[in-house]
Design a protein around this motif. Structure first.
Motif, mmCIF file in Angstrom:
data_model
loop_
_atom_site.group_PDB
_atom_site.id
_atom_site.type_symbol
_atom_site.label_atom_id
_atom_site.label_comp_id
_atom_site.label_asym_id
_atom_site.label_seq_id
_atom_site.Cartn_x
_atom_site.Cartn_y
_atom_site.Cartn_z
ATOM 1 N N ILE A 1 0.813 -1.215 0.000
ATOM 2 C CA ILE A 1 0.000 0.000 0.000
ATOM 3 C C ILE A 1 0.852 1.274 0.000
ATOM 4 N N LEU A 2 1.847 1.291 0.881
ATOM 5 C CA LEU A 2 2.453 2.582 1.213
ATOM 6 C C LEU A 2 3.371 3.152 0.136
ATOM 7 N N PHE A 3 3.600 2.423 -0.971
ATOM 8 C CA PHE A 3 4.270 3.095 -2.088
ATOM 9 C C PHE A 3 3.224 3.635 -3.070
ATOM 10 N N ARG A 4 1.960 3.385 -2.735
ATOM 11 C CA ARG A 4 0.873 3.871 -3.588
ATOM 12 C C ARG A 4 0.141 5.049 -2.957
ATOM 13 N N ALA A 5 0.200 5.143 -1.642
ATOM 14 C CA ALA A 5 -0.560 6.185 -0.936
ATOM 15 C C ALA A 5 0.243 6.663 0.258
ATOM 16 N N GLY A 6 -0.013 7.889 0.658
ATOM 17 C CA GLY A 6 0.671 8.430 1.833
ATOM 18 C C GLY A 6 0.170 7.769 3.105
ATOM 19 N N ARG A 7 0.983 7.811 4.134
ATOM 20 C CA ARG A 7 0.601 7.158 5.393
ATOM 21 C C ARG A 7 -0.592 7.865 6.039
#
Lengths: 301, 314
Positions: free
Chosen positions: A138-144
């Protein structure tokens, strides 16, 4: 900004659909629904037995169904005066006496047990993703931050659905078992209490997800969630008890940062009380959530 | 050529352990880049740092010429196949890919065809509605590969992509990665050096968190300066080879002979002369290969120096 909002919405929708497929969450929601219906049934049985005793004492015929005596009593002036005196605040007493007894019971029940449901269903949600590594997809696709807020929104939506279903369940039990049932009024007030209980539970959701961000083990997050629930409840009681003049005013401050301190304001129905309580509770939810995020934003995943 | 990924002096510590100890890397755009190293060399850590999953202690990282990873700048342009990560077990294959596509900013209209293409790519069309928990290990791995190529990101990091795949699927994935050469930069970390040799055009050897060597595969395996012969029977006529091919160096390792030649030679010229000698002296040839192989080169580079001898007693 638009991108972050869109991410938040997508994550929230996914969180809701994913969470309600989890076996544990399904079991907890069913237990919660069964608990609400069972407790309502017990309350009606208890009411029936009190009414029966009262009527027998007065030498009258016992009623077949629960609620008829209470409905009469609820509307009688001496009883309303007595209750106003007991509550201490005439206006609040009048507000509560306008609410059907079953809705009042539901309001108390939902505020008392929803925080527990929140801890059971939400406190492991993020730590599960950390433990399984699914967060790495997920986190390379969306900010935390948008991802976290999406998780919060999804869980909040799930909680709302649970509360509405429990209100419906409790209402149905009353409909089947009470005579002189004020169906519409009870439904209206139950829905109101469901919304209020939802607002009251949001800080607990913030707390659960705040803790979940700190733990890489779901069971640890669950355990810490319970400890935090007990902790804030004890803190509310303790701060109420210890608050006073002088240096003891510090306990008033402590009291304000616990959700329990704002619960009583939710019993009112005017904006003067409801609005500040809602703002406080939403702020607490954000504070608890972002206290966990302060670590989560920087942690290795 | 500009770089899709660049590390300069990157340091990452886990407590006292320096997992990356000043790592430098340059991954050219459009290349297929192999990352080779022993267990714990820092390959997985480097990939996770590149995409912001781990935080670097020191050093600079540049992704696609836009600085270090930031979701605002890089979402949808980079992707990772993590090594030991699992998908949410209740999610279904197609909806999981749709979710990933949507949060990385793919237009809704383009999602369905992209997902169809990927599922066909990894042979999971018939499992599109299956929950992840019902997939076999190999299927989950194929799904993980598919998600890394969703939306055709400019940079794809694959950590052990062929692990757990059956030989047919592994070959198919190799072909598909090859097809992407020139369109996407693909970094592959793997212990299967034959796979890397078949796929990559650039390779970096990493040991103890540092780059030991980085170059094109051709240069590393010395394709323009070396020929490897696998011998079947007979004894290598070293004296005659030295006499007739004086500028060529011959190294024998078991039944493998590596001939290194200067730029005045060509591989064809060497083969013409060497094969004639082998045939005349009765040496059986099983295989001829241009250059050395990645494994031998890696072994040479990563060979630890012999332990220091204690000084002789006075």
């Amino acid at each position: 900004m638009n991108r972050a909002l869109s991410t938040l919405g997508i994550v929230a929708a996914n969180e809701l659909s994913d969470s309600i497929r989890s076996r544990r969450v399904i079991v907890m929601l069913l237990l919660y629904l069964a608990g609400a219906m069972g407790a309502t049934a017990l309350f009606i049985t208890f009411l029936h037995s009190i009414e029966g005793q009262l009527v027998t004492t007065l030498g009258l015929d016992a009623p077949k169904d629960a609620g008829s005596v209470t409905a009469t009593l609820w509307k009688s002036k001496p009883f309303r005066d007595l209750l106003s005196h007991l509550i201490g605040e005439k206006k609040l007493a009048e507000t509560l006496l306008d609410v059907p007894p079953l809705a009042l019971f539901y309001g108390w029940l939902s505020c008392a047990f929803t925080p527990l449901l929140v801890m059971l269903t939400a406190s492991a949600r993020i730590s599960e993703e950390i433990a399984s590594g699914s967060i790495r997809f997920i986190l390379f696709r969306a900010g935390r931050a948008p991802w976290l807020l999406g998780k919060f929104a999804g869980q909040a939506a799930q909680l709302f659905v649970a509360l509405i279903l429990s209100a419906l369940g409790a209402w149905l039990v009353g409909w089947f078992r009470m005579s002189g049932y004020e169906g519409w009024a009870t439904a209206y007030h139950m829905l109101w209490f469901a919304v209020k209980a939802w607002i009251f539970s949001l800080p607990f959701l913030g707390l659960a997800l705040g803790i979940s961000q700190l733990c890489a083990l779901p069971n640890l997050a669950l355990a810490f969630g319970f400890m935090a629930l007990v902790g804030v409840s004890v803190l509310t009681g303790l701060s109420n008890w210890l608050a006073g003049d002088g240096w003891r005013r510090i306990w008033d401050l402590v009291n304000v940062i616990t959700p329990g301190a704002h619960r009583q304001s939710l019993w009112w129905s005017d904006a003067e009380h409801l609005l500040p309580a809602t703002v406080f509770l939403l702020t607490l939810a954000a504070v608890y959530l972002f206290a966990g995020y302060a670590r989560f934003a920087r942690r290795d995943l | 050529m500009s770089n899709a990924l660049q590390f300069h002096g990157v340091v990452k510590c886990y407590g006292r352990l320096r997992a990356l100890d000043g790592l430098d890397l340059e991954v050219p755009q459009g290349s297929i880049f192999g990352l080779v190293g022993s267990n714990g060399a820092g390959k997985t850590t480097a990939m996770a740092i590149a995409l912001g999953l781990l935080r670097a202690g020191e050093g600079t990282i540049d992704l696609l010429g836009d600085g270090p990873f930031s979701p605002e700048r890089h979402a949808g342009r980079v992707a990772l196949l993590p090594q030991d990560s699992s998908f949410p077990p209740h999610a279904r294959v197609e909806e999981l890919l749709r979710f990933y596509g949507r949060i990385q900013g793919m237009p809704v209209a383009g999602l369905a065809p992209a997902i169809d293409e990927l599922l066909e790519w990894v042979h999971l069309q018939d499992r599109r509605r299956s929950p992840v928990r019902s997939l076999s290990h190999g299927m989950k791995r194929r799904l993980a590969i598919a998600q890394a190529f969703l939306g055709r990101p400019e940079l794809v990091l694959l950590d052990e992509p062929l692990n757990g795949l059956d030989p047919k699927e592994a070959a198919r994935v190799r072909d598909l990665i090859r097809e992407r050469r020139g369109h996407q930069a693909i970094v592959i970390s793997s212990h299967q050096l034959t796979d890397l040799e078949a796929l990559c055009d650039h390779v970096a050897f990493v040991e103890k968190g540092k780059r030991v060597r980085q170059d094109t595969l051709d240069k590393i395996v010395r394709r323009s300066h070396c020929v490897t012969y696998h011998l079947g029977s007979g004894t290598l006529p070293l004296a005659r080879l030295a006499a007739e091919l004086p500028d060529v160096t011959w190294e024998q390792h078991g039944n493998r002979v590596v001939a290194s030649f200067p730029s005045t030679y060509t591989a064809e010229a060497l083969n013409t002369a060497a094969l004639r000698i082998f045939l005349e002296t009765g040496v059986g040839i099983l295989e001829i290969r241009r250059g050395s192989d990645l494994e031998s080169e890696y072994m040479k580079l990563s060979a630890e120096p012999p332990p220091l001898q204690p000084p002789p007693a006075a």
